[in-house]
Design a protein around this motif. Structure first.
Motif, PDB file in Angstrom:
ATOM      1  N   ALA A 120      63.225  42.435  24.570  1.00 35.29           N
ATOM      2  CA  ALA A 120      63.000  42.639  23.129  1.00 35.29           C
ATOM      3  C   ALA A 120      64.105  42.022  22.279  1.00 35.29           C
ATOM      4  O   ALA A 120      63.853  41.517  21.202  1.00 35.29           O
ATOM      5  N   GLU A 121      65.356  42.033  22.800  1.00 35.89           N
ATOM      6  CA  GLU A 121      66.471  41.508  22.010  1.00 35.89           C
ATOM      7  C   GLU A 121      66.349  39.999  21.806  1.00 35.89           C
ATOM      8  O   GLU A 121      66.862  39.452  20.846  1.00 35.89           O
ATOM      9  N   VAL A 122      65.698  39.334  22.742  1.00 33.00           N
ATOM     10  CA  VAL A 122      65.633  37.870  22.677  1.00 33.00           C
ATOM     11  C   VAL A 122      64.335  37.427  22.000  1.00 33.00           C
ATOM     12  O   VAL A 122      64.198  36.286  21.601  1.00 33.00           O
ATOM     13  N   ARG A 123      63.404  38.378  21.857  1.00 37.69           N
ATOM     14  CA  ARG A 123      62.101  37.998  21.324  1.00 37.69           C
ATOM     15  C   ARG A 123      62.178  37.334  19.943  1.00 37.69           C
ATOM     16  O   ARG A 123      61.541  36.307  19.729  1.00 37.69           O
ATOM     17  N   PRO A 124      62.989  37.880  19.010  1.00 37.44           N
ATOM     18  CA  PRO A 124      63.064  37.194  17.698  1.00 37.44           C
ATOM     19  C   PRO A 124      63.505  35.748  17.825  1.00 37.44           C
ATOM     20  O   PRO A 124      62.988  34.875  17.132  1.00 37.44           O
ATOM     21  N   LEU A 125      64.434  35.493  18.732  1.00 36.86           N
ATOM     22  CA  LEU A 125      64.910  34.117  18.936  1.00 36.86           C
ATOM     23  C   LEU A 125      63.769  33.233  19.411  1.00 36.86           C
ATOM     24  O   LEU A 125      63.545  32.130  18.885  1.00 36.86           O
ATOM     25  N   VAL A 126      63.017  33.732  20.394  1.00 34.49           N
ATOM     26  CA  VAL A 126      61.908  32.936  20.922  1.00 34.49           C
ATOM     27  C   VAL A 126      60.866  32.713  19.830  1.00 34.49           C
ATOM     28  O   VAL A 126      60.305  31.629  19.690  1.00 34.49           O
ATOM     29  N   GLN A 127      60.646  33.772  19.021  1.00 35.21           N
ATOM     30  CA  GLN A 127      59.668  33.605  17.944  1.00 35.21           C
ATOM     31  C   GLN A 127      60.124  32.545  16.938  1.00 35.21           C
ATOM     32  O   GLN A 127      59.320  31.746  16.464  1.00 35.21           O
ATOM     33  N   GLU A 128      61.428  32.548  16.652  1.00 37.91           N
ATOM     34  CA  GLU A 128      61.953  31.523  15.745  1.00 37.91           C
ATOM     35  C   GLU A 128      61.746  30.127  16.337  1.00 37.91           C
ATOM     36  O   GLU A 128      61.362  29.194  15.638  1.00 37.91           O
ATOM     37  N   VAL A 129      62.021  30.011  17.633  1.00 40.05           N
ATOM     38  CA  VAL A 129      61.845  28.716  18.292  1.00 40.05           C
ATOM     39  C   VAL A 129      60.369  28.313  18.233  1.00 40.05           C
ATOM     40  O   VAL A 129      60.028  27.160  17.950  1.00 40.05           O
ATOM     41  N   ASN A 130      59.484  29.275  18.456  1.00 44.55           N
ATOM     42  CA  ASN A 130      58.048  28.981  18.372  1.00 44.55           C
ATOM     43  C   ASN A 130      57.659  28.509  16.976  1.00 44.55           C
ATOM     44  O   ASN A 130      56.898  27.560  16.817  1.00 44.55           O
ATOM     45  N   ASP A 131      58.217  29.192  15.974  1.00 48.08           N
ATOM     46  CA  ASP A 131      57.943  28.789  14.588  1.00 48.08           C
ATOM     47  C   ASP A 131      58.403  27.358  14.352  1.00 48.08           C
ATOM     48  O   ASP A 131      57.701  26.546  13.757  1.00 48.08           O
ATOM     49  N   LEU A 132      59.608  27.096  14.848  1.00 48.66           N
ATOM     50  CA  LEU A 132      60.183  25.764  14.677  1.00 48.66           C
ATOM     51  C   LEU A 132      59.280  24.721  15.334  1.00 48.66           C
ATOM     52  O   LEU A 132      58.995  23.664  14.766  1.00 48.66           O
ATOM     53  N   MET A 133      58.791  25.046  16.525  1.00 49.91           N
ATOM     54  CA  MET A 133      57.941  24.082  17.234  1.00 49.91           C
ATOM     55  C   MET A 133      56.624  23.872  16.486  1.00 49.91           C
ATOM     56  O   MET A 133      56.088  22.775  16.468  1.00 49.91           O
ATOM     57  N   LEU A 134      56.151  24.954  15.880  1.00 53.05           N
ATOM     58  CA  LEU A 134      54.916  24.848  15.107  1.00 53.05           C
ATOM     59  C   LEU A 134      55.113  23.862  13.953  1.00 53.05           C
ATOM     60  O   LEU A 134      54.301  22.955  13.721  1.00 53.05           O
ATOM     61  N   ARG A 135      56.250  24.037  13.253  1.00 55.76           N
ATOM     62  CA  ARG A 135      56.531  23.135  12.130  1.00 55.76           C
ATOM     63  C   ARG A 135      56.720  21.706  12.615  1.00 55.76           C
ATOM     64  O   ARG A 135      56.203  20.766  12.031  1.00 55.76           O
ATOM     65  N   LEU A 136      57.436  21.601  13.717  1.00 56.43           N
ATOM     66  CA  LEU A 136      57.686  20.285  14.298  1.00 56.43           C
ATOM     67  C   LEU A 136      56.360  19.629  14.683  1.00 56.43           C
ATOM     68  O   LEU A 136      56.135  18.437  14.443  1.00 56.43           O
ATOM     69  N   GLY A 137      55.472  20.436  15.245  1.00 57.06           N
ATOM     70  CA  GLY A 137      54.159  19.937  15.657  1.00 57.06           C
ATOM     71  C   GLY A 137      53.395  19.393  14.464  1.00 57.06           C
ATOM     72  O   GLY A 137      52.787  18.318  14.528  1.00 57.06           O
ATOM     73  N   LYS A 138      53.486  20.143  13.337  1.00 56.28           N
ATOM     74  CA  LYS A 138      52.771  19.704  12.132  1.00 56.28           C
ATOM     75  C   LYS A 138      53.321  18.365  11.658  1.00 56.28           C
ATOM     76  O   LYS A 138      52.561  17.464  11.281  1.00 56.28           O
ATOM     77  N   ILE A 139      54.636  18.255  11.684  1.00 57.58           N
ATOM     78  CA  ILE A 139      55.255  17.017  11.204  1.00 57.58           C
ATOM     79  C   ILE A 139      54.903  15.850  12.118  1.00 57.58           C
ATOM     80  O   ILE A 139      54.529  14.760  11.655  1.00 57.58           O
ATOM     81  N   LEU A 140      54.980  16.104  13.418  1.00 57.80           N
ATOM     82  CA  LEU A 140      54.640  15.043  14.373  1.00 57.80           C
ATOM     83  C   LEU A 140      53.196  14.592  14.177  1.00 57.80           C
ATOM     84  O   LEU A 140      52.887  13.404  14.174  1.00 57.80           O
TER      85      LEU A 140
END
Ligand SMILES: Nc1ncnc2c1ncn2[C@@H]1O[C@H](COP(=O)(O)OP(=O)(O)O)[C@@H](O)[C@H]1O
Ligand SMILES: [Mg+2]
Length: 474
Positions: free
Chosen positions: A219-239
């Motif tokens: 649970a402590e790392v989940r926010p970090l992973v979610q942030e990374v997922n968000d980042l990848m989502l944005r990156l995906g949109k840009i790509l």
């Protein structure tokens, strides 16, 4: 195990173990002190016994006290398997009655008639525990005293205090070692999911931007992973945006470039100077169109959503900027037979905007208004206050009615209304909508107020610093 894991593991161990070790050191010191105290307590009593026995052998005598200790009695009293024992008896007047002369004077705290005093001393080069006592000679009455001193080397005492120390400190040391092992195992188990996560990410293809599963993540790392997922989502949109852009641009450039090539080939074969001139003029128009297309493509790329960081927004007077931009279009409007006008709000209308991009937005709208209005028509740029907190920039024209169902589609890239004869790329409104998005502005397309033509409006938030009353009114 990778080095960063190890570092965290080591840190956790260090944080947990350093206080424990500090406690152990402190505890050892305290135990050492109290074990010495305990072993003295245990053996001091026997010194007192010996002193008592010796006093029994002092004879008060007529000419002063005499020590009458037989060799055999002395041996029994003073022989000890572990330690050497010493004694000395002194009369009140300072006369030595017997024993070891190397005893030093007793400590100052010793009182006649008081209890025995225990102290640490050195005898014949050896550290000893000693007792000094003014002992009453019972047979001669309470007022006759002799000073008895007994000393004993420290072997027994040392052994006892070492035993006590070992018995308390060793189990603690063992406990700490076990805790270390438990913490080590626990930490490396605890870091297991993180290693798993690292492996999952490392094994990914760089093209795989799908979200990382958070199921087995702590649970402590989940926010970090979610942030990374968000980042990848944005990156995906840009790509996505960029690869679509490259494909579109290549496709759009292919036709005009081959057209130009064909025209050049034609011109090269031309012998007649008159017709060559005509061909060159055509070529110029083609090159001009191509240059405009390239410019629009670049502008589109410059204003893509990912450009948000590059946007420098500062307070800009929308009214002044729109008026200036409109004035620059007047000559072209005149040439096209369009009556271009400007209607401004009284006083400045300040918004937070990137001046160059804002000008580009206005230019694209005005360009369309002139391009698509019929000759003799009107085009008007206006700046007004909309609802509280917003400014409205509108460009209205007398152009052909844009059907309601087309109103959102004309903002897509390369989309042009069917039957549009005027040349263009279909990028102008896409650029407008990108710039509006970069400014968090809203675009509204509606019929012009006079019933003929269209009105494009862009709603900007007013700059808060300069329009406090407008903000509070909203
Ligand atoms: N003011 C307008 N009046 C009528 N139609 C317009 C107007 N502005 C844009 N359009 C239509 O929307 C299409 C897209 O416009 P735009 O994105 O600026 O590309 P372009 O002007 O290069 O065609 C135009 O081709 C035209 O059909
Ligand atoms: Mg256009």
């Amino acid at each position: 195990m990778n080095p960063s894991d190890l570092r965290l593991q080591r840190k956790l161990l260090a944080w947990l173990l350093s206080p424990l070790l500090a406690l152990l050191v402190l505890d050892t010191a305290v135990t050492w002190w109290s074990s010495r105290h305990l072993s003295n307590l245990a053996y001091d009593r026997s010194l007192q016994e010996i002193a008592r026995e010796i006093v029994l052998d002092v004879n008060p005598g007529a000419g002063g006290p005499q020590l009458e200790l037989t060799q055999a009695a002395e041996r029994i009293l003073l022989i000890d398997p572990d330690d050497r024992l010493f004694f000395r008896v002194t009369a009140e007047d300072g006369r030595a009655l017997g024993g070891d002369p190397s005893f030093t004077a007793p400590p100052a705290t010793l009182r006649k008639g008081g209890p025995a005093v225990y102290y640490d001393a050195v005898l014949q080069g050896e550290p000893v525990r000693a007792l000094a006592w003014w002992a009453p000679l019972r047979s001669a009455g309470p007022n006759h005293l002799v000073l008895v001193q007994v000393g004993e080397t420290l072997n027994k005492r040392g052994r006892l205090s070492r035993d006590i120390l070992a018995q308390t400190v060793l189990p603690q040391l063992l406990l700490i070692l076990m805790a270390t092992a438990a913490v080590y195992v626990g930490v490396s188990r605890g870091l297991g999911p993180l290693r798993e996560l690292a492996r999952a990410v490392a094994n990914r293809s760089h093209l795989d931007l799908s979200p990382i599963s958070t199921d087995s993540v702590p649970a402590e790392v989940r926010p970090l992973v979610q942030e990374v997922n968000d980042l990848m989502l944005r990156l995906g949109k840009i790509l996505d945006y960029q690869s679509r852009f490259v494909a579109d641009a290549a496709h759009q450039l292919k036709t005009p470039v081959s057209g130009l090539k064909a025209q050049i080939e034609l011109a090269l074969r031309e012998q007649d100077p008159q017709r060559l001139r005509h061909s060159l003029a055509q070529l110029y128009i083609g090159a001009d169109r191509l240059s405009r297309l390239v410019q629009q493509l670049l502008s589109l790329a410059r204003n893509e959503p990912a450009a948000a960081q590059a946007v420098r927004r500062e307070p800009v007077d929308l009214r002044a900027l729109a008026m200036q931009a409109t004035m620059e279009w007047v000559p072209l409007a005149l040439k096209s037979g369009i009556d271009l006008g400007f209607e401004g709000h009284e006083g400045p209308v300040v918004i937070n905007a990137d001046t160059d991009r804002l000008r580009e937005l206005i230019n694209n709208l005005v360009d369309n208004a002139i391009r698509y209005s019929h000759t003799g028509g009107r085009a008007t740029v206006s700046v007004a206050m909309a609802d509280a907190g917003h400014a409205r920039l509108s460009v209205s024209d007398d152009g052909p009615h844009i059907p309601v169902e087309e109103r959102s589609r004309i903002f897509e890239r390369f989309h042009r209304l069917l039957g549009t004869q005027t040349d263009g790329s279909g990028l102008g409104l896409a650029i407008v909508s990108e710039i509006a998005a970069l400014h968090d502005a809203r675009i509204v397309l509606e019929d012009d107020g006079d019933g003929v033509g269209n009105r494009f409006s862009v709603l900007f938030a007013l700059s808060q610093a300069l329009h406090p009353q407008a903000m509070s009114a909203g």
